[in-house]
Design a protein around this motif. Sequence first.
Motif, PDB file in Angstrom:
ATOM      1  N   ALA A   1       0.823  -1.210   0.000  1.00  0.00           N
ATOM      2  CA  ALA A   1       0.000   0.000   0.000  1.00  0.00           C
ATOM      3  C   ALA A   1       0.858   1.261   0.000  1.00  0.00           C
ATOM      4  O   ALA A   1       0.328   2.362  -0.061  1.00  0.00           O
ATOM      5  CB  ALA A   1      -0.931  -0.001   1.206  1.00  0.00           C
ATOM      6  N   GLY A   2       2.176   1.105   0.080  1.00  0.00           N
ATOM      7  CA  GLY A   2       3.063   2.262   0.024  1.00  0.00           C
ATOM      8  C   GLY A   2       3.674   2.661   1.352  1.00  0.00           C
ATOM      9  O   GLY A   2       4.462   3.600   1.407  1.00  0.00           O
ATOM     10  N   GLU A   3       3.309   1.990   2.424  1.00  0.00           N
ATOM     11  CA  GLU A   3       3.882   2.319   3.728  1.00  0.00           C
ATOM     12  C   GLU A   3       5.260   1.672   3.865  1.00  0.00           C
ATOM     13  O   GLU A   3       5.491   0.581   3.363  1.00  0.00           O
ATOM     14  CB  GLU A   3       2.990   1.810   4.857  1.00  0.00           C
ATOM     15  N   GLU A   4       6.152   2.361   4.564  1.00  0.00           N
ATOM     16  CA  GLU A   4       7.453   1.769   4.879  1.00  0.00           C
ATOM     17  C   GLU A   4       7.310   1.000   6.188  1.00  0.00           C
ATOM     18  O   GLU A   4       6.774   1.525   7.155  1.00  0.00           O
ATOM     19  CB  GLU A   4       8.532   2.842   5.036  1.00  0.00           C
ATOM     20  N   VAL A   5       7.800  -0.209   6.192  1.00  0.00           N
ATOM     21  CA  VAL A   5       7.748  -1.033   7.394  1.00  0.00           C
ATOM     22  C   VAL A   5       9.182  -1.385   7.766  1.00  0.00           C
ATOM     23  O   VAL A   5       9.901  -1.990   6.969  1.00  0.00           O
ATOM     24  CB  VAL A   5       6.921  -2.322   7.156  1.00  0.00           C
ATOM     25  N   VAL A   6       9.595  -0.999   8.973  1.00  0.00           N
ATOM     26  CA  VAL A   6      10.946  -1.282   9.451  1.00  0.00           C
ATOM     27  C   VAL A   6      10.854  -2.381  10.499  1.00  0.00           C
ATOM     28  O   VAL A   6      10.108  -2.262  11.469  1.00  0.00           O
ATOM     29  CB  VAL A   6      11.607  -0.023  10.051  1.00  0.00           C
ATOM     30  N   ILE A   7      11.600  -3.440  10.287  1.00  0.00           N
ATOM     31  CA  ILE A   7      11.639  -4.550  11.244  1.00  0.00           C
ATOM     32  C   ILE A   7      12.912  -4.418  12.058  1.00  0.00           C
ATOM     33  O   ILE A   7      14.002  -4.225  11.506  1.00  0.00           O
ATOM     34  CB  ILE A   7      11.572  -5.903  10.512  1.00  0.00           C
ATOM     35  N   ALA A   8      12.775  -4.518  13.382  1.00  0.00           N
ATOM     36  CA  ALA A   8      13.908  -4.276  14.280  1.00  0.00           C
ATOM     37  C   ALA A   8      14.088  -5.437  15.246  1.00  0.00           C
ATOM     38  O   ALA A   8      13.185  -6.237  15.470  1.00  0.00           O
ATOM     39  CB  ALA A   8      13.680  -2.992  15.061  1.00  0.00           C
ATOM     40  N   ARG A   9      15.290  -5.503  15.786  1.00  0.00           N
ATOM     41  CA  ARG A   9      15.604  -6.473  16.841  1.00  0.00           C
ATOM     42  C   ARG A   9      16.264  -5.711  17.983  1.00  0.00           C
ATOM     43  O   ARG A   9      17.223  -4.986  17.759  1.00  0.00           O
ATOM     44  CB  ARG A   9      16.550  -7.551  16.336  1.00  0.00           C
ATOM     45  N   HIS A  10      15.723  -5.855  19.172  1.00  0.00           N
ATOM     46  CA  HIS A  10      16.244  -5.177  20.363  1.00  0.00           C
ATOM     47  C   HIS A  10      16.321  -3.666  20.161  1.00  0.00           C
ATOM     48  O   HIS A  10      17.270  -3.006  20.567  1.00  0.00           O
ATOM     49  CB  HIS A  10      17.624  -5.720  20.753  1.00  0.00           C
ATOM     50  N   GLY A  11      15.318  -3.116  19.483  1.00  0.00           N
ATOM     51  CA  GLY A  11      15.250  -1.671  19.308  1.00  0.00           C
ATOM     52  C   GLY A  11      16.129  -1.124  18.194  1.00  0.00           C
ATOM     53  O   GLY A  11      16.196   0.088  18.005  1.00  0.00           O
ATOM     54  N   ARG A  12      16.826  -1.996  17.473  1.00  0.00           N
ATOM     55  CA  ARG A  12      17.699  -1.536  16.383  1.00  0.00           C
ATOM     56  C   ARG A  12      17.125  -2.002  15.047  1.00  0.00           C
ATOM     57  O   ARG A  12      16.851  -3.192  14.881  1.00  0.00           O
ATOM     58  CB  ARG A  12      19.102  -2.096  16.573  1.00  0.00           C
ATOM     59  N   PRO A  13      16.961  -1.080  14.107  1.00  0.00           N
ATOM     60  CA  PRO A  13      16.373  -1.475  12.816  1.00  0.00           C
ATOM     61  C   PRO A  13      17.281  -2.449  12.075  1.00  0.00           C
ATOM     62  O   PRO A  13      18.499  -2.305  12.051  1.00  0.00           O
ATOM     63  CB  PRO A  13      16.235  -0.161  12.059  1.00  0.00           C
ATOM     64  N   LEU A  14      16.663  -3.471  11.477  1.00  0.00           N
ATOM     65  CA  LEU A  14      17.416  -4.474  10.718  1.00  0.00           C
ATOM     66  C   LEU A  14      17.133  -4.375   9.227  1.00  0.00           C
ATOM     67  O   LEU A  14      18.052  -4.322   8.413  1.00  0.00           O
ATOM     68  CB  LEU A  14      17.042  -5.888  11.183  1.00  0.00           C
ATOM     69  N   VAL A  15      15.850  -4.371   8.857  1.00  0.00           N
ATOM     70  CA  VAL A  15      15.472  -4.378   7.446  1.00  0.00           C
ATOM     71  C   VAL A  15      14.272  -3.466   7.223  1.00  0.00           C
ATOM     72  O   VAL A  15      13.515  -3.174   8.137  1.00  0.00           O
ATOM     73  CB  VAL A  15      15.140  -5.791   6.939  1.00  0.00           C
ATOM     74  N   LYS A  16      14.140  -3.053   5.968  1.00  0.00           N
ATOM     75  CA  LYS A  16      12.968  -2.283   5.562  1.00  0.00           C
ATOM     76  C   LYS A  16      12.189  -3.129   4.563  1.00  0.00           C
ATOM     77  O   LYS A  16      12.754  -3.649   3.598  1.00  0.00           O
ATOM     78  CB  LYS A  16      13.400  -0.977   4.911  1.00  0.00           C
ATOM     79  N   LEU A  17      10.911  -3.285   4.784  1.00  0.00           N
ATOM     80  CA  LEU A  17      10.049  -4.072   3.912  1.00  0.00           C
ATOM     81  C   LEU A  17       9.429  -3.124   2.886  1.00  0.00           C
ATOM     82  O   LEU A  17       8.713  -2.190   3.237  1.00  0.00           O
ATOM     83  CB  LEU A  17       8.959  -4.751   4.748  1.00  0.00           C
TER      84      LEU A  17
END
Length: 111
Positions: free
Chosen positions: A42-58
Motif C-alpha cells: 500500500a506504500g507504507e514503509e515497514v521497518v523490522i527491528a531487533r532489540h530496538g535496532r532497525p534491521l530491514v525495511k520491507l
Amino acid sequence: MAVAAMVFANMVESGQIVSMTDFINIYDAKTQLSQLVDKALAGEEVVIARHGRPLVKLVPYAPVPPPIRVGLCAGQFWIAPDFDAAEANDEIWGAWGMGADVDDPLDGTRP
C-alpha cells in the motif's frame, strides 16, 4: 523495556523512524507478516527491528528490466566481400527493371 523506549525515541528524533506504525519487533513481524506485506504494498514503509535496532525495511518488489543485449545476432549472418561491387548493383537495378542507362532517382547518379 525502558532502554528500548529510549532507543526508539532517539531513532524517531534522528529521523530514522517516522512513526510507531513503521517500527515493528522481529518477533511480532513473524506473526504479522501477511499484514506487513499488505502495508508495504500500500506504500507504507515497514521497518523490522531487533532489540530496538532497525534491521530491514520491507518494501514492494520492483523488477529490474533486463539489460539490452548488443550483438544479439552476431555471427548469424554472412555478407559477401563484394556485396557492393558494381556488378552486383547492375544485377539489382536490372531486377527492378532499371538498366545501366537509368539514373538513380534520388540523386541523379547511379552508384
